[in-house]
Design a protein around this motif. Sequence first.
Motif, PDB file in Angstrom:
ATOM      1  N   ASN A 336       1.246  -1.250  -0.544  1.00 29.52           N
ATOM      2  CA  ASN A 336      -0.242  -0.273   0.084  1.00 29.52           C
ATOM      3  C   ASN A 336       1.060   1.190  -0.233  1.00 29.52           C
ATOM      4  OD1 ASN A 336      -1.889   1.640  -0.131  1.00 29.52           O
ATOM      5  ND2 ASN A 336      -2.089   1.938   2.598  1.00 29.52           N
ATOM      6  N   GLY A 337       1.043   1.196  -1.514  1.00 31.30           N
ATOM      7  CA  GLY A 337       2.007   2.994  -1.434  1.00 31.30           C
ATOM      8  C   GLY A 337       3.873   2.771  -1.547  1.00 31.30           C
ATOM      9  N   SER A 338       4.095   2.425  -0.613  1.00 33.46           N
ATOM     10  CA  SER A 338       5.594   2.099  -0.001  1.00 33.46           C
ATOM     11  C   SER A 338       6.165   0.360  -1.247  1.00 33.46           C
ATOM     12  CB  SER A 338       6.061   1.904   0.750  1.00 33.46           C
ATOM     13  OG  SER A 338       7.104   2.087   0.857  1.00 33.46           O
ATOM     14  N   ASN A 339       6.460   0.781  -2.756  1.00 34.30           N
ATOM     15  CA  ASN A 339       6.198  -0.262  -3.300  1.00 34.30           C
ATOM     16  C   ASN A 339       7.976   0.308  -4.251  1.00 34.30           C
ATOM     17  OD1 ASN A 339       4.544  -1.844  -3.253  1.00 34.30           O
ATOM     18  ND2 ASN A 339       3.265  -0.101  -3.874  1.00 34.30           N
ATOM     19  N   VAL A 340       8.654  -0.583  -5.045  1.00 35.27           N
ATOM     20  CA  VAL A 340      10.166   0.138  -5.505  1.00 35.27           C
ATOM     21  C   VAL A 340       9.275   0.595  -6.731  1.00 35.27           C
ATOM     22  CG1 VAL A 340      12.511  -0.912  -6.223  1.00 35.27           C
ATOM     23  CG2 VAL A 340      11.364  -2.312  -4.624  1.00 35.27           C
ATOM     24  N   GLU A 341       9.507   1.526  -7.191  1.00 37.96           N
ATOM     25  CA  GLU A 341       9.214   1.739  -8.839  1.00 37.96           C
ATOM     26  C   GLU A 341      10.127   0.885 -10.133  1.00 37.96           C
ATOM     27  OE1 GLU A 341      11.357   5.530  -9.385  1.00 37.96           O
ATOM     28  OE2 GLU A 341      10.314   6.387  -7.299  1.00 37.96           O
ATOM     29  N   ARG A 342       9.250   0.886 -10.658  1.00 39.59           N
ATOM     30  CA  ARG A 342       9.734   0.243 -11.837  1.00 39.59           C
ATOM     31  C   ARG A 342      10.289   0.673 -13.233  1.00 39.59           C
ATOM     32  NH1 ARG A 342       5.782  -5.351 -11.596  1.00 39.59           N
ATOM     33  NH2 ARG A 342       5.843  -5.672  -9.718  1.00 39.59           N
ATOM     34  N   THR A 343      10.841   0.908 -14.194  1.00 37.78           N
ATOM     35  CA  THR A 343      11.316   1.488 -16.053  1.00 37.78           C
ATOM     36  C   THR A 343       9.922   1.182 -16.179  1.00 37.78           C
ATOM     37  OG1 THR A 343      12.002  -0.856 -16.577  1.00 37.78           O
ATOM     38  CG2 THR A 343      13.534   1.011 -15.556  1.00 37.78           C
ATOM     39  N   PRO A 344       9.875   1.841 -17.463  1.00 35.74           N
ATOM     40  CA  PRO A 344       8.139   1.189 -18.062  1.00 35.74           C
ATOM     41  C   PRO A 344       8.268   0.011 -18.727  1.00 35.74           C
ATOM     42  CG  PRO A 344       9.479   3.702 -18.882  1.00 35.74           C
ATOM     43  CD  PRO A 344      10.266   3.097 -17.645  1.00 35.74           C
ATOM     44  N   ALA A 345       9.081  -0.580 -18.841  1.00 33.14           N
ATOM     45  CA  ALA A 345       9.670  -1.955 -19.169  1.00 33.14           C
ATOM     46  C   ALA A 345       9.512  -3.244 -18.233  1.00 33.14           C
ATOM     47  CB  ALA A 345      10.459  -2.157 -20.613  1.00 33.14           C
ATOM     48  N   GLY A 346       9.445  -3.052 -17.013  1.00 35.29           N
ATOM     49  CA  GLY A 346       9.498  -3.418 -16.155  1.00 35.29           C
ATOM     50  C   GLY A 346      10.229  -3.556 -14.652  1.00 35.29           C
ATOM     51  N   LEU A 347      11.193  -3.768 -15.236  1.00 33.02           N
ATOM     52  CA  LEU A 347      12.634  -3.271 -14.130  1.00 33.02           C
ATOM     53  C   LEU A 347      12.636  -2.329 -12.840  1.00 33.02           C
ATOM     54  CD1 LEU A 347      15.582  -4.956 -14.124  1.00 33.02           C
ATOM     55  CD2 LEU A 347      16.450  -2.945 -15.657  1.00 33.02           C
ATOM     56  N   LEU A 348      12.721  -3.493 -12.320  1.00 34.81           N
ATOM     57  CA  LEU A 348      13.150  -3.007 -10.773  1.00 34.81           C
ATOM     58  C   LEU A 348      14.081  -1.841 -10.661  1.00 34.81           C
ATOM     59  CD1 LEU A 348      12.907  -5.773  -8.236  1.00 34.81           C
ATOM     60  CD2 LEU A 348      11.072  -4.522  -8.822  1.00 34.81           C
ATOM     61  N   LEU A 462      34.728  -8.170 -20.849  1.00 31.78           N
ATOM     62  CA  LEU A 462      35.108  -9.058 -19.387  1.00 31.78           C
ATOM     63  C   LEU A 462      33.574  -9.376 -18.682  1.00 31.78           C
ATOM     64  CD1 LEU A 462      35.987  -8.360 -16.601  1.00 31.78           C
ATOM     65  CD2 LEU A 462      34.242  -5.921 -16.225  1.00 31.78           C
ATOM     66  N   VAL A 463      33.592 -11.472 -19.538  1.00 34.34           N
ATOM     67  CA  VAL A 463      32.277 -12.343 -19.382  1.00 34.34           C
ATOM     68  C   VAL A 463      32.110 -12.167 -18.473  1.00 34.34           C
ATOM     69  CG1 VAL A 463      32.062 -14.448 -20.043  1.00 34.34           C
ATOM     70  CG2 VAL A 463      33.723 -13.123 -21.311  1.00 34.34           C
ATOM     71  N   GLY A 464      30.789 -12.141 -18.217  1.00 29.25           N
ATOM     72  CA  GLY A 464      29.833 -12.525 -16.638  1.00 29.25           C
ATOM     73  C   GLY A 464      29.567 -11.013 -16.127  1.00 29.25           C
ATOM     74  N   ALA A 465      29.973 -10.210 -16.286  1.00 30.33           N
ATOM     75  CA  ALA A 465      29.774  -8.940 -15.675  1.00 30.33           C
ATOM     76  C   ALA A 465      28.439  -8.369 -15.738  1.00 30.33           C
ATOM     77  CB  ALA A 465      30.946  -8.053 -15.853  1.00 30.33           C
ATOM     78  N   LEU A 466      27.890  -8.308 -14.681  1.00 27.14           N
ATOM     79  CA  LEU A 466      26.937  -7.092 -14.739  1.00 27.14           C
ATOM     80  C   LEU A 466      26.549  -5.718 -14.596  1.00 27.14           C
ATOM     81  CD1 LEU A 466      23.290  -7.461 -14.855  1.00 27.14           C
ATOM     82  CD2 LEU A 466      23.269  -8.108 -12.847  1.00 27.14           C
ATOM     83  N   VAL A 467      26.437  -4.537 -15.530  1.00 20.47           N
ATOM     84  CA  VAL A 467      27.409  -3.775 -15.223  1.00 20.47           C
ATOM     85  C   VAL A 467      26.113  -2.749 -14.195  1.00 20.47           C
ATOM     86  CG1 VAL A 467      28.103  -3.422 -17.654  1.00 20.47           C
ATOM     87  CG2 VAL A 467      25.685  -3.224 -18.142  1.00 20.47           C
ATOM     88  N   GLY A 468      25.821  -1.708 -14.194  1.00 23.74           N
ATOM     89  CA  GLY A 468      24.771  -1.033 -13.689  1.00 23.74           C
ATOM     90  C   GLY A 468      23.905  -0.692 -14.761  1.00 23.74           C
ATOM     91  N   GLY A 469      23.541  -0.698 -15.468  1.00 23.48           N
ATOM     92  CA  GLY A 469      22.569  -0.626 -16.648  1.00 23.48           C
ATOM     93  C   GLY A 469      21.939   0.638 -16.698  1.00 23.48           C
ATOM     94  N   PRO A 470      20.396   0.312 -17.498  1.00 22.17           N
ATOM     95  CA  PRO A 470      19.824   1.004 -17.649  1.00 22.17           C
ATOM     96  C   PRO A 470      19.206   2.329 -16.216  1.00 22.17           C
ATOM     97  CG  PRO A 470      18.366  -1.019 -17.855  1.00 22.17           C
ATOM     98  CD  PRO A 470      19.520  -1.492 -17.583  1.00 22.17           C
ATOM     99  N   ASP A 471      19.070   3.344 -17.209  1.00 22.80           N
ATOM    100  CA  ASP A 471      18.232   4.199 -16.677  1.00 22.80           C
ATOM    101  C   ASP A 471      16.491   3.982 -16.284  1.00 22.80           C
ATOM    102  OD1 ASP A 471      16.660   5.103 -18.661  1.00 22.80           O
ATOM    103  OD2 ASP A 471      17.932   7.306 -18.857  1.00 22.80           O
ATOM    104  N   ASN A 472      15.924   4.975 -15.699  1.00 20.85           N
ATOM    105  CA  ASN A 472      14.620   4.788 -14.852  1.00 20.85           C
ATOM    106  C   ASN A 472      13.672   4.837 -16.332  1.00 20.85           C
ATOM    107  OD1 ASN A 472      15.357   7.689 -15.631  1.00 20.85           O
ATOM    108  ND2 ASN A 472      13.370   8.392 -13.718  1.00 20.85           N
ATOM    109  N   GLU A 473      14.174   5.014 -17.476  1.00 24.85           N
ATOM    110  CA  GLU A 473      12.945   5.128 -19.076  1.00 24.85           C
ATOM    111  C   GLU A 473      13.733   3.620 -19.693  1.00 24.85           C
ATOM    112  OE1 GLU A 473      10.278   6.609 -19.623  1.00 24.85           O
ATOM    113  OE2 GLU A 473      10.469   8.001 -17.597  1.00 24.85           O
ATOM    114  N   ASP A 474      14.532   3.013 -19.070  1.00 23.46           N
ATOM    115  CA  ASP A 474      15.215   1.990 -20.294  1.00 23.46           C
ATOM    116  C   ASP A 474      16.033   2.443 -20.681  1.00 23.46           C
ATOM    117  OD1 ASP A 474      13.314  -0.236 -19.330  1.00 23.46           O
ATOM    118  OD2 ASP A 474      11.717   1.111 -19.890  1.00 23.46           O
ATOM    119  N   ASN A 475      17.064   3.718 -20.977  1.00 22.83           N
ATOM    120  CA  ASN A 475      17.971   3.859 -22.009  1.00 22.83           C
ATOM    121  C   ASN A 475      19.139   3.456 -21.204  1.00 22.83           C
ATOM    122  OD1 ASN A 475      16.199   5.265 -23.590  1.00 22.83           O
ATOM    123  ND2 ASN A 475      16.044   7.036 -22.069  1.00 22.83           N
TER     124      ASN A 475
END
Length: 523
Positions: A336-348, A462-475
């Motif tokens: 109720n209210g306090s949820n983790v935000e998501r990008t438009p494509a559904g990434l936490l 750098l095989v297997g590295a998980l990078v920081g990833g996209p912004d809040n708009e999936d860019n």
Amino acid sequence: MENETQTQQRRTPKFLHHCCYLIFLFIFFTLFSITQAFHYGDALSKSLLYFEAQRSGRLPYNQRVTWRHHSGLTDGLEQGVDLVGGYYDAGDHVKFGLPMAFTVTMLSWSAIEFRQEIVEAGELGHVMEAIKWGTDYFIKAHTSPNVLWAEVGDGDTDHYCWQRPEDMTTSRQAFKIDEKNPGSDLAGETAAAMAAASIVFKKTNPHYSQLLLHHAHQLFEFGDKYRGKYDGSVGVVKSYYASVSGYMDELLWAAMWLYKATDKEYYFDYIISKANTFGGIGWSITEFSWDVKYAGLQVLASKFLMDEKHKKHGDILEKYKSKAEYYICSCLNKNNGSNVERTPAGLLYVRQWNNMQYVSTATFLLTIYSNFLQSENQKLNCHDGLVGHEEILSFAKSQVDYILGLNPLNMSYLVGYGPKYPKRVHHRGASIVSYKENKGFIGCTQGYDNWYGVQEPNPNILVGALVGGPDNEDNFEDQRNNYMQTEACTYNTAPLVGVFAKFLQIEDRRLVHDSDSLLVASF
């Protein structure tokens, strides 16, 4: 002769039937292999290579990441202690104790929770090697009961240079915590890592397991007796890994892992008696990270409710469970209210800088909790209603699949996986010609001049590295200087090891089930 011909004619329809069936099976499996979205086994194998790329020290004969070579061979020498080994946490060459310990804790938890799945994938040996590379270093760094070396190198001077670890010219000064300079958070997390690892090695290497437990006991006692935040004692870490959550979560976390490793009531009593004063049942958290351990602690405590011997503490454990469910529900967008935000494509989406670390840890806890609910035939009770274990696992899978390429950019954020992934990872060693190819010395700023600013892809993947990833708009911008998005960290990838193994097993079983169903239907 006539009888043989008639017999052959009678056999022909049956023979053709089998041929058609085999052709059909071949087409089915070929189509399946083409249309199957993700190869979790490949992702698992590659994720484990990343830890080999991050090794500091003298590399072993079986090193698989061949563009790396020995480095940091004099670490600790100035202080008269052997601090050779361990991991570089990210794209620089400082050895930060807190994120390194959390990385090892998560690798160990993966190996405990998903051991059978990792065994079936044929990767248990590599997981244990990754854990041991870290714990061997912690044993060295814990030079006496109340002394733990917290860091080697410092971020400020390190970041001034862009050079390979093999060429390092930056300061390798080491910093420690002790009785006069406490660091309960660092001591607690390192104790947790060694206790969790002791469980992993208990059957295969009992002597090593006991050694790890010995250090874990001492570190917990040290952290609990001399309380304080480690960034108050080691000031150089504040700009990089400041302990925002304090040390109470790490002390509870360490007690939890020591209890799981030893079954000693002292540690369980600690988790119960300090549940309120240390925030274990007070904090409602929407992230799980190298800094904030409460959600992981709460998930582990929830499982104790099923044990008869813990029934007398059911009221406290129920409160732990309610906080764990708050976290899970927030990830599922059902609070109720306090949820983790998501990008438009559904990434936490938790925050701008290195967001993928929160995605991987959330995915891990979601998968763990789904298993827990399934085994106990229970449902998750969120504000928006009851949730079954399948729905939780399905959401966890959506996050994994997003990481592996099911996103608007069709970009795999696990480097080296799939046809499209970041080519300009913010990583010194990967971005400069390999020491194995060119042993000529590359100076401190020479790397900036010749390698950092160029548009070409990194010469080493750098095989297997998980990078920081996209912004809040999936860019996502694949640029070396875009460190918020293109830098990878060991604690990003570590939680995915167990998760990849779990989804690989699910896919394998689905494949077997589908082929069995097809077999039955064909006859």
